[in-house]
Design a protein around this motif. Structure first.
Motif, PDB file in Angstrom:
ATOM      1  N   GLU A 372     -10.284  23.856   0.805  1.00 15.20           N
ATOM      2  CA  GLU A 372      -8.816  24.048   1.542  1.00 15.20           C
ATOM      3  C   GLU A 372      -8.010  22.985   1.499  1.00 15.20           C
ATOM      4  N   TYR A 373      -8.203  21.604   1.380  1.00 12.10           N
ATOM      5  CA  TYR A 373      -7.443  20.648   1.990  1.00 12.10           C
ATOM      6  C   TYR A 373      -7.567  19.680   0.609  1.00 12.10           C
ATOM      7  N   TYR A 374      -8.304  19.755  -0.497  1.00 11.51           N
ATOM      8  CA  TYR A 374      -8.385  18.470  -1.276  1.00 11.51           C
ATOM      9  C   TYR A 374      -8.493  19.286  -2.726  1.00 11.51           C
ATOM     10  N   ASN A 375      -7.272  19.058  -3.549  1.00 13.06           N
ATOM     11  CA  ASN A 375      -7.215  19.556  -4.692  1.00 13.06           C
ATOM     12  C   ASN A 375      -8.095  18.840  -5.943  1.00 13.06           C
ATOM     13  N   ASN A 376      -8.073  17.481  -5.531  1.00 15.00           N
ATOM     14  CA  ASN A 376      -8.871  16.445  -6.312  1.00 15.00           C
ATOM     15  C   ASN A 376     -10.192  16.250  -5.609  1.00 15.00           C
ATOM     16  N   GLN A 377     -11.400  16.912  -6.164  1.00 14.81           N
ATOM     17  CA  GLN A 377     -12.558  16.572  -5.616  1.00 14.81           C
ATOM     18  C   GLN A 377     -13.378  15.484  -5.737  1.00 14.81           C
ATOM     19  N   ASP A 378     -12.756  14.439  -6.380  1.00 18.43           N
ATOM     20  CA  ASP A 378     -13.199  13.114  -6.491  1.00 18.43           C
ATOM     21  C   ASP A 378     -12.881  12.352  -5.347  1.00 18.43           C
ATOM     22  N   ASN A 379     -13.631  11.133  -5.341  1.00 18.38           N
ATOM     23  CA  ASN A 379     -13.643  10.313  -4.247  1.00 18.38           C
ATOM     24  C   ASN A 379     -13.614  10.925  -2.716  1.00 18.38           C
ATOM     25  N   ILE A 380     -14.538  11.729  -2.627  1.00 16.54           N
ATOM     26  CA  ILE A 380     -14.603  12.458  -1.162  1.00 16.54           C
ATOM     27  C   ILE A 380     -15.915  11.970  -0.588  1.00 16.54           C
ATOM     28  N   TYR A 381     -15.954  11.700   0.420  1.00 21.43           N
ATOM     29  CA  TYR A 381     -17.298  10.904   1.135  1.00 21.43           C
ATOM     30  C   TYR A 381     -17.594  11.568   2.464  1.00 21.43           C
ATOM     31  N   ILE A 382     -18.724  11.767   2.688  1.00 19.67           N
ATOM     32  CA  ILE A 382     -19.138  12.481   3.838  1.00 19.67           C
ATOM     33  C   ILE A 382     -19.867  11.462   4.849  1.00 19.67           C
ATOM     34  N   VAL A 383     -19.731  11.185   5.850  1.00 15.13           N
ATOM     35  CA  VAL A 383     -20.477  10.400   6.980  1.00 15.13           C
ATOM     36  C   VAL A 383     -21.204  11.016   7.882  1.00 15.13           C
ATOM     37  N   LEU A 384     -22.245  10.974   8.127  1.00 14.96           N
ATOM     38  CA  LEU A 384     -23.105  11.707   8.770  1.00 14.96           C
ATOM     39  C   LEU A 384     -24.368  10.682   9.673  1.00 14.96           C
ATOM     40  N   PRO A 385     -24.738  11.159  10.792  1.00 10.20           N
ATOM     41  CA  PRO A 385     -26.050  10.456  11.552  1.00 10.20           C
ATOM     42  C   PRO A 385     -27.023  10.318  10.758  1.00 10.20           C
ATOM     43  N   ILE A 386     -27.970   9.606  10.732  1.00  7.96           N
ATOM     44  CA  ILE A 386     -28.957   8.872   9.831  1.00  7.96           C
ATOM     45  C   ILE A 386     -30.065  10.410   9.733  1.00  7.96           C
ATOM     46  N   ARG A 387     -30.164  11.112  10.936  1.00  5.60           N
ATOM     47  CA  ARG A 387     -30.946  12.139  10.699  1.00  5.60           C
ATOM     48  C   ARG A 387     -30.690  13.106   9.596  1.00  5.60           C
ATOM     49  N   PHE A 388     -29.423  13.079   9.070  1.00 11.10           N
ATOM     50  CA  PHE A 388     -29.073  13.987   7.881  1.00 11.10           C
ATOM     51  C   PHE A 388     -29.387  13.182   6.691  1.00 11.10           C
ATOM     52  N   ILE A 389     -30.209  12.243   6.503  1.00 10.64           N
ATOM     53  CA  ILE A 389     -30.429  11.615   5.268  1.00 10.64           C
ATOM     54  C   ILE A 389     -30.885  12.311   4.283  1.00 10.64           C
ATOM     55  N   LEU A 390     -31.740  13.570   4.803  1.00 10.31           N
ATOM     56  CA  LEU A 390     -32.104  14.331   3.286  1.00 10.31           C
ATOM     57  C   LEU A 390     -31.192  15.415   3.025  1.00 10.31           C
ATOM     58  N   TYR A 391     -30.006  15.406   3.592  1.00 10.62           N
ATOM     59  CA  TYR A 391     -28.795  16.511   3.076  1.00 10.62           C
ATOM     60  C   TYR A 391     -28.608  16.415   1.537  1.00 10.62           C
ATOM     61  N   PRO A 392     -28.341  17.654   1.269  1.00 13.16           N
ATOM     62  CA  PRO A 392     -28.241  17.994  -0.510  1.00 13.16           C
ATOM     63  C   PRO A 392     -26.836  17.440  -0.959  1.00 13.16           C
ATOM     64  N   PHE A 393     -26.764  16.191  -0.659  1.00 10.90           N
ATOM     65  CA  PHE A 393     -25.601  15.634  -1.551  1.00 10.90           C
ATOM     66  C   PHE A 393     -26.090  14.154  -1.872  1.00 10.90           C
ATOM     67  N   ASP A 394     -25.030  13.776  -2.784  1.00 16.44           N
ATOM     68  CA  ASP A 394     -25.568  12.260  -3.530  1.00 16.44           C
ATOM     69  C   ASP A 394     -25.520  11.044  -2.480  1.00 16.44           C
ATOM     70  N   ARG A 395     -26.629  10.638  -1.997  1.00 15.06           N
ATOM     71  CA  ARG A 395     -26.578   9.583  -0.920  1.00 15.06           C
ATOM     72  C   ARG A 395     -26.159   8.332  -1.389  1.00 15.06           C
ATOM     73  N   VAL A 396     -25.061   7.347  -1.193  1.00 15.59           N
ATOM     74  CA  VAL A 396     -24.590   6.218  -1.722  1.00 15.59           C
ATOM     75  C   VAL A 396     -24.689   5.194  -1.019  1.00 15.59           C
ATOM     76  N   TYR A 397     -24.956   5.344   0.696  1.00 10.91           N
ATOM     77  CA  TYR A 397     -25.134   4.362   1.418  1.00 10.91           C
ATOM     78  C   TYR A 397     -25.792   4.699   2.630  1.00 10.91           C
ATOM     79  N   ALA A 398     -26.777   3.823   3.331  1.00 17.90           N
ATOM     80  CA  ALA A 398     -27.297   4.199   4.466  1.00 17.90           C
ATOM     81  C   ALA A 398     -27.718   2.894   5.513  1.00 17.90           C
TER      82      ALA A 398
END
Length: 415
Positions: A372-398
């Motif tokens: 809905e909001y981002y035409n360019n899907q590059d450089n988008i990051y998701i920050v979540l509490p550590i309990r979501f560490i197994l979320y099905p996205f590419d983990r880049v920092y914790a």
């Protein structure tokens, strides 16, 4: 505190009264509109407040031009706080100046508008659309009730707010026993009447008949100025009663009393005593921000938990939104509606408060936000509490409390 000191000196001519008032304010109280008598976070309104108080001080000293100069400066810092001072001093000018009032008022208003002109120019040329002066869109009002009822809608406030405010009324009534000179007392009474009228308007035209401009100005915040007046009058009452009872027999006596008040205030206010000029956010939350600044492109976009705060500060990166962003909706209905739409995308719901919204999020919710909001899907990051560490996205920092994922449309559940 310095402004309160000089106001006390002007009203009652005693340094001891001023010192008692300044130490008494160290007992913070939350009054109408959820405003504290002493600020514990450095906000723009905290900077503007003493300027308005000094404007009142100069008005008491009949240095009217200085008052309008300070009001002009305060508008540039925090227009709402300045507005209360403008109304008080404008009507005080009309009712107290007897000679050439129209001409002098025109000059003073001219000075005020010249100094504050940048804010008016911005309001005319750059202010975003979506603002309403009189009308109050029903959806906007409902959003304000969700986000800012503690500042705007008095029928939603807890009894403690009213009890604290009544306390200031009572100590002012006690203080009237030892009034300042009549001319000053009459002017202070005029200020109180103006504040009372502002508060009455703030009740009627928010809860009963919502009006756009009244909702934006949050008029019950003006009660804070009455609270300061009450503190000064009560300080004079304390001084006179102690003197009457024989406790003040020398100059040293008052210092002992003031020291006792200060020690008591430190015990009472121990939870707010840890003042620091440094960023007081959670260490691990700050670490995420620093990582974002050092390891992502300047145009990177972050989707953060709804109840998080201040991510932009250290990261210098844009975010989708957070709960605090809703404050801007107080002044722009169009912004408020867009913000409300976004927080629902972040998991907020009727029975889901902001702090719990993140736990309602699933991968498909992030896909929906990106689509809905981002035409360019590059450089988008998701920050979540550590309990979501197994979320099905590419983990880049914790770290110990948070995990950062790089968004990829090919990860997660099917869209």
């Amino acid at each position: 505190i310095l402004a309160l000191y000089y106001l006390s000196i002007k009203m009652f001519k005693r340094r001891a009264v001023a010192l008692i008032a300044c130490t008494s304010i160290l007992f913070p109280r939350i009054v109408l509109a959820d405003v504290s008598t002493i600020g514990v976070v450095l906000l723009t309104r905290i900077v503007a407040l003493p300027l308005v108080l000094f404007a009142l001080y100069f008005f008491l000293n009949r240095k009217y031009y200085y008052s309008y100069i300070l009001l002009g400066i305060s508008v540039l810092i925090h227009p709402i706080t300045a507005f209360y001072g403008i109304i008080i001093i404008f009507f005080s000018t009309i009712f107290t100046i007897k000679e050439n009032v129209a001409k002098r008022l025109a000059y003073m208003l001219g000075i005020f508008f010249v100094i504050s002109s940048p804010i008016w120019i911005w309001a005319i040329l750059q202010s975003p659309d979506g603002g309403n002066f009189f009308s109050a869109d029903k959806q906007w009002v409902e959003i304000l009730r969700i986000r800012s009822s503690h500042h705007i809608f008095p029928f939603s406030w807890k009894p403690k707010i009213y009890l604290n405010s009544i306390l200031f009324v009572l100590i002012f009534i006690l203080g009237i026993k030892f009034k300042p000179q009549q001319q000053i007392f009459n002017l202070v009474l005029l200020w109180i009447i103006i504040i009372a009228i502002l508060c009455l308007i703030g009740v009627v035209f928010t809860e009963l008949f919502p009006v756009g401009i009244v909702l934006k100005l949050q008029l019950l915040r003006s009660f804070l100025f009455f609270a300061y007046i009450a503190i000064i009058f009560f300080a004079n009452y304390i001084y006179n009663m102690l003197n009457k009872w024989g406790f003040i027999k020398s100059a040293n006596s008052i210092w002992i009393i003031i020291l006792a008040i200060m020690l008591l205030s430190l015990v009472r206010g121990k939870n707010i005593a840890n003042f620091s000029i440094y960023n007081a956010q959670n260490k691990y939350w700050l670490d995420v921000q620093k990582w974002a600044k050092n390891n992502t492109d300047i145009d990177a976009k972050f989707i953060v938990p709804l109840d998080s705060e201040g991510f932009r500060v250290q990261s210098q990166r844009t975010i989708f939104t957070d709960y605090k962003d809703g404050t801007l909706g107080n002044f722009n209905p169009k912004f408020a509606k867009e913000w409300f739409h976004r927080i629902k995308l972040l998991g907020y719901g009727e029975n889901i408060p902001a702090w719990r919204a993140v736990y309602n999020m699933k991968p498909e919710h992030f896909h929906k936000i990106v689509d809905e909001y981002y035409n360019n899907q590059d450089n988008i990051y998701i920050v979540l509490p550590i309990r979501f560490i197994l979320y099905p996205f590419d983990r880049v920092y914790a770290n110990s409390e948070y995990v950062v994922f790089k968004y990829d449309e090919n990860y997660g559940e099917e869209k």
